[in-house]
Design an enzyme around this catalytic site. Structure first.
Site, PDB file in Angstrom:
ATOM      1  N   CYS A  48      53.124  40.452  34.765  1.00 21.96           N
ATOM      2  CA  CYS A  48      52.218  40.670  36.106  1.00 21.96           C
ATOM      3  C   CYS A  48      52.776  40.320  37.359  1.00 21.96           C
ATOM      4  O   CYS A  48      53.482  39.245  37.403  1.00 21.96           O
ATOM      5  CB  CYS A  48      50.786  40.280  35.693  1.00 21.96           C
ATOM      6  SG  CYS A  48      50.160  40.376  34.066  1.00 21.96           S
ATOM      7  N   GLY A  74      55.649  44.836  36.861  1.00 20.28           N
ATOM      8  CA  GLY A  74      54.921  45.370  35.966  1.00 20.28           C
ATOM      9  C   GLY A  74      54.457  46.793  36.500  1.00 20.28           C
ATOM     10  O   GLY A  74      54.046  47.062  37.945  1.00 20.28           O
ATOM     11  N   ASN A 148      48.379  36.154  36.076  1.00 20.82           N
ATOM     12  CA  ASN A 148      49.874  36.465  35.751  1.00 20.82           C
ATOM     13  C   ASN A 148      50.174  35.270  34.629  1.00 20.82           C
ATOM     14  O   ASN A 148      50.207  34.166  35.023  1.00 20.82           O
ATOM     15  CB  ASN A 148      50.722  36.312  37.013  1.00 20.82           C
ATOM     16  CG  ASN A 148      52.304  36.352  36.651  1.00 20.82           C
ATOM     17  OD1 ASN A 148      53.211  35.648  37.222  1.00 20.82           O
ATOM     18  ND2 ASN A 148      52.625  36.986  35.170  1.00 20.82           N
ATOM     19  N   GLY A 149      50.498  35.766  33.574  1.00 26.99           N
ATOM     20  CA  GLY A 149      50.911  34.481  32.587  1.00 26.99           C
ATOM     21  C   GLY A 149      50.191  34.994  31.149  1.00 26.99           C
ATOM     22  O   GLY A 149      49.713  36.278  31.092  1.00 26.99           O
ATOM     23  N   TYR A 293      66.153  36.645  35.999  1.00 23.78           N
ATOM     24  CA  TYR A 293      65.962  38.206  35.740  1.00 23.78           C
ATOM     25  C   TYR A 293      64.746  38.669  36.656  1.00 23.78           C
ATOM     26  O   TYR A 293      64.839  39.593  37.403  1.00 23.78           O
ATOM     27  CB  TYR A 293      65.957  38.554  34.295  1.00 23.78           C
ATOM     28  CG  TYR A 293      65.506  39.974  34.260  1.00 23.78           C
ATOM     29  CD1 TYR A 293      66.419  41.196  34.713  1.00 23.78           C
ATOM     30  CD2 TYR A 293      64.235  40.433  33.394  1.00 23.78           C
ATOM     31  CE1 TYR A 293      66.143  42.379  34.385  1.00 23.78           C
ATOM     32  CE2 TYR A 293      64.050  41.562  33.275  1.00 23.78           C
ATOM     33  CZ  TYR A 293      64.809  42.720  33.644  1.00 23.78           C
ATOM     34  OH  TYR A 293      64.346  43.884  33.450  1.00 23.78           O
TER      35      TYR A 293
END
Ligand code: SF4
Length: 510
Positions: A48, A74, A148-149, A293
């Site tokens: 996310c 995402g 997010n997570g 990344y």
């Protein structure tokens, strides 16, 4: 075909779906997403990106721009919720941010506050319901959350909440935070949020919104990034912005102020920004793979520019495992910055010997293996005249299952390379992530089940080397001495809760 889910939107019934024929006509590969396959099946995926804007007359449009900049975090679904002091409207759908939020759709999201979310997820109806923001009408009023997570200690929290009368709209763990807020005995919303956050464990960088205020928080370990920015307004209060990555601020012309701290809860109201530490004394373990990344090189996360980290990873790789070569070639796009660092350190020419087709959809039709293999060639193509007769040093950022790396090595050799060496800008990925990154279980991670020499043989490279853990940590060092999670390289998880089945190596599963 893009379907939208509406909640609290004027003139539209809740949970209705809108079919927009253009989306399928323009992107036929997405119209059959359920039966299609991912081209990038050998890459790890972030789940996310989040954005929030407070104090802007076109808040939803600003969030849209922010999400646009975070699309790499995402691509399966996106949503925006906005509030005008009275109402809290929410629209979400499957697809890219630009496909879902046309001018017409954004016009349905009035107000000076908004939060947004872009998500990687599986396809299907449940994915649309689980898309975020999640909007819940609770005892504390309307709340929307974008997260997010990944939470790791859900265990019986959900069951306990259901026993207490909570009605869950989704299967998303993010909704648990909202339900904990709703069921908190704390007197104010901000106390209820702090109370709720201190009960969950795992990775969460969240933005939340009620009818008249915005909240942002990070988990005590600070796994995922979340930054605060400001758009200066000479005629009134400044606009406050939150985003997973600072690259979103650039598009909004917002200046970076600082990161939301691990364990910090920030509240923004008409009176400005206030903050409290709801948790202290926990060691920071920010996700180092964000630097390797996920994050964009033009973002500054955890106190360091991603570009700088990747450049250092490439340089360190050259120092640790350089071999004679004629040309350094990145696996685009994510290997580019590390390859530049490697080339400069090794005093070798850097060449774009592989060209990525940016117009290939993320998925394609036909589930057969034969067609899946074709996917790499659809996406990458060798530049024969740059590779022919050369000793090629390929730089990539990870090997997950090994199948894609083997295809790329074969492709470069097939284009006439004399030797193909592969260097990876992080250590071998030996363990899955439980903190918001979609990773295969251990039995599918090639480095968890084979030695480096066995992987080299499998991918058919002349030589293979990974960056050492020490080299990676050195490459991401900050003046603030940021602590990092490196669990996917070490198997040492910073939290207690992990899925034991996921961490069994292949040998055990046989
Ligand atoms: Fe990041 Fe790996 Fe830790 Fe997951 S396990 S948070 S991907 S470093």
């Amino acid at each position: 075909m893009s379907r939208l889910l509406y909640q609290g939107v004027d003139g539209v019934a809740d949970l209705s779906e809108s079919i927009r024929p253009c989306a399928s006509a323009c992107h036929p590969e997405r119209s059959s997403a359920i039966s299609s396959h991912r081209i990038d099946s050998d890459k790890l995926r972030e789940e996310c990106g989040v954005v929030a804007v407070h104090g802007h007359p076109g808040a939803a449009r600003e969030v849209y721009l922010g999400l646009y900049a975070l699309q790499h975090r995402g691509q399966e679904s996106a949503g925006i919720a906005s509030a005008d002091g009275q109402r809290l409207a929410n629209i979400k759908g499957m697809g890219l941010v630009s496909e879902i939020f046309t001018d017409d759709v954004l016009a349905k999201l009035p107000g000076s506050m908004a939060i947004g979310h872009t998500r990687y997820s599986t396809t299907g109806d449940s994915a649309l319901l689980n898309a975020q923001p999640i909007r819940v009408d609770s005892t504390k009023g309307l709340i929307a959350i974008a997260h997010n997570g990944n939470l790791v200690n859900l265990g019986n929290i959900r069951a306990r909440l259901e026993r207490d009368g909570a009605y869950f709209q989704t299967t998303s763990d993010s909704e648990i935070i909202v339900q904990l807020i709703a069921h908190s005995k704390a007197g104010t919303v901000v106390d209820a949020i702090a109370d709720s956050l201190s009960q969950v464990e795992g990775a969460f960088s969240i933005v939340m919104m009620t009818r008249d205020r915005i909240f942002a928080a990070r988990d005590p370990r600070g796994f995922r990034p979340l930054s605060i920015g400001r758009i200066k307004n000479p005629e009134g209060p400044d606009t406050i912005v939150f985003a997973s990555e600072t690259c979103a601020f650039d598009l909004l012309r917002a200046e970076y102020l600082r990161d939301v701290l691990p364990g910090e809860l920030v509240m923004v109201t008409e009176d400005g920004l206030t903050s409290r530490q709801y948790s202290t004394g926990v060691e920071q373990t920010s996700c180092i793979f964000e630097h390797v990344y996920f994050a964009r090189p033009d973002s500054r996360i955890f106190g360091r520019w991603v570009q700088e980290s990747r450049d250092q990873m490439g340089r360190q790789l050259a120092r640790e495992s350089g071999v004679p070569a004629d040309v350094v070639v990145p696996v685009p796009d994510s290997g580019v910055t590390a390859a530049l660092g490697y080339a400069e350190q090794a005093a070798l020419p850097f060449r774009m010997g592989l060209i990525r087709n940016h117009y290939v959809g993320r998925t394609f039709i036909e589930p057969e293996q034969r067609v899946r293999d074709f996917g790499v060639r659809l996406k990458l193509n060798p530049v024969h005249n740059l590779l022919e007769g050369k000793r090629v040093m390929l730089i990539d950022d990870s090997i997950i299952r090994g199948t894609t790396s083997r295809k790329i090595v074969r492709m470069v050799r097939g284009a006439g390379a004399k030797e193909v060496h592969l260097r990876i800008s992080c250590p071998p990925t030996i363990s899955p992530c439980f903190y918001g990154v979609d990773t295969p279980s251990k039995r599918d991670l090639i480095a968890a089940n084979k030695s480096v020499e066995e992987i080299r043989q499998f991918i058919e490279a002349d030589s293979l080397a990974y960056l050492s853990l020490e080299g990676l940590l050195k490459s991401c060092e900050t003046t603030e001495k940021t602590g990092y999670c490196t669990a996917c390289y070490t198997g040492n998880y910073p939290t207690q809760w992990v899925d034991v089945d996921e961490i069994l190596p292949a040998a055990v599963s046989l």
